[in-house]
Write a protein that holds these residues in place. Sequence first.
Motif, PDB file in Angstrom:
ATOM      1  N   UNK A   1      -6.877 -66.776-116.915  1.00 22.51           N
ATOM      2  CA  UNK A   1      -5.770 -67.086-116.012  1.00 22.51           C
ATOM      3  C   UNK A   1      -4.485 -66.401-116.465  1.00 22.51           C
ATOM      4  N   UNK A   2      -3.645 -66.062-115.509  1.00 24.46           N
ATOM      5  CA  UNK A   2      -2.315 -65.530-115.781  1.00 24.46           C
ATOM      6  C   UNK A   2      -1.285 -66.582-115.393  1.00 24.46           C
ATOM      7  N   UNK A   3      -0.325 -66.785-116.274  1.00 24.42           N
ATOM      8  CA  UNK A   3       0.761 -67.717-116.000  1.00 24.42           C
ATOM      9  C   UNK A   3       2.054 -66.929-115.943  1.00 24.42           C
ATOM     10  N   UNK A   4       2.817 -67.147-114.888  1.00 23.30           N
ATOM     11  CA  UNK A   4       4.092 -66.475-114.699  1.00 23.30           C
ATOM     12  C   UNK A   4       5.185 -67.499-114.954  1.00 23.30           C
ATOM     13  N   UNK A   5       6.017 -67.231-115.952  1.00 20.89           N
ATOM     14  CA  UNK A   5       6.970 -68.228-116.421  1.00 20.89           C
ATOM     15  C   UNK A   5       8.389 -67.734-116.217  1.00 20.89           C
ATOM     16  N   UNK A   6       9.207 -68.603-115.661  1.00 20.67           N
ATOM     17  CA  UNK A   6      10.627 -68.333-115.514  1.00 20.67           C
ATOM     18  C   UNK A   6      11.314 -68.933-116.740  1.00 20.67           C
ATOM     19  N   UNK A   7      11.477 -68.113-117.787  1.00 18.13           N
ATOM     20  CA  UNK A   7      11.992 -68.588-119.070  1.00 18.13           C
ATOM     21  C   UNK A   7      13.410 -69.164-118.966  1.00 18.13           C
ATOM     22  N   UNK A   8      14.356 -68.498-118.279  1.00 16.56           N
ATOM     23  CA  UNK A   8      15.697 -69.092-118.185  1.00 16.56           C
ATOM     24  C   UNK A   8      15.703 -70.468-117.514  1.00 16.56           C
ATOM     25  N   UNK A   9      14.867 -70.638-116.498  1.00 14.53           N
ATOM     26  CA  UNK A   9      14.791 -71.937-115.826  1.00 14.53           C
ATOM     27  C   UNK A   9      14.211 -72.990-116.764  1.00 14.53           C
ATOM     28  N   UNK A  10      13.192 -72.630-117.533  1.00 13.95           N
ATOM     29  CA  UNK A  10      12.607 -73.569-118.501  1.00 13.95           C
ATOM     30  C   UNK A  10      13.642 -73.985-119.551  1.00 13.95           C
ATOM     31  N   UNK A  11      14.419 -73.026-120.041  1.00 13.58           N
ATOM     32  CA  UNK A  11      15.449 -73.340-121.034  1.00 13.58           C
ATOM     33  C   UNK A  11      16.508 -74.261-120.440  1.00 13.58           C
ATOM     34  N   UNK A  12      16.907 -74.009-119.213  1.00 12.79           N
ATOM     35  CA  UNK A  12      17.901 -74.850-118.556  1.00 12.79           C
ATOM     36  C   UNK A  12      17.390 -76.274-118.383  1.00 12.79           C
ATOM     37  N   UNK A  13      16.147 -76.403-117.947  1.00  9.04           N
ATOM     38  CA  UNK A  13      15.574 -77.736-117.755  1.00  9.04           C
ATOM     39  C   UNK A  13      15.424 -78.484-119.066  1.00  9.04           C
ATOM     40  N   UNK A  14      15.031 -77.775-120.120  1.00  6.21           N
ATOM     41  CA  UNK A  14      14.890 -78.429-121.419  1.00  6.21           C
ATOM     42  C   UNK A  14      16.239 -78.816-122.015  1.00  6.21           C
ATOM     43  N   UNK A  15      17.267 -78.046-121.749  1.00  4.71           N
ATOM     44  CA  UNK A  15      18.604 -78.334-122.270  1.00  4.71           C
ATOM     45  C   UNK A  15      19.206 -79.574-121.601  1.00  4.71           C
TER      46      UNK A  15
END
Length: 61
Positions: A45-59
């Motif tokens: 499987x391939x996963x496409x990740x929006x890293x800036x959005x993940x960082x914002x949500x975790x912050x």
Amino acid sequence: MTLLSIKKSEIYLYRLVCFAYYWPTKYLEQLVECGFLTKQKVGRANYYINAPLCQLLLAHS
């Protein structure tokens, strides 16, 4: 239904499934090329990740 009409409907369904499968992949690959997403392959499987959005949500969680 005749055999010909059944074959035509099978071909139409095959084309529809192929379009639905390949079009999003092509679009996601373009987003990876532009730097909006990162692609990670896990197994088959391939996963496409929006890293800036993940960082914002975790912050803000």
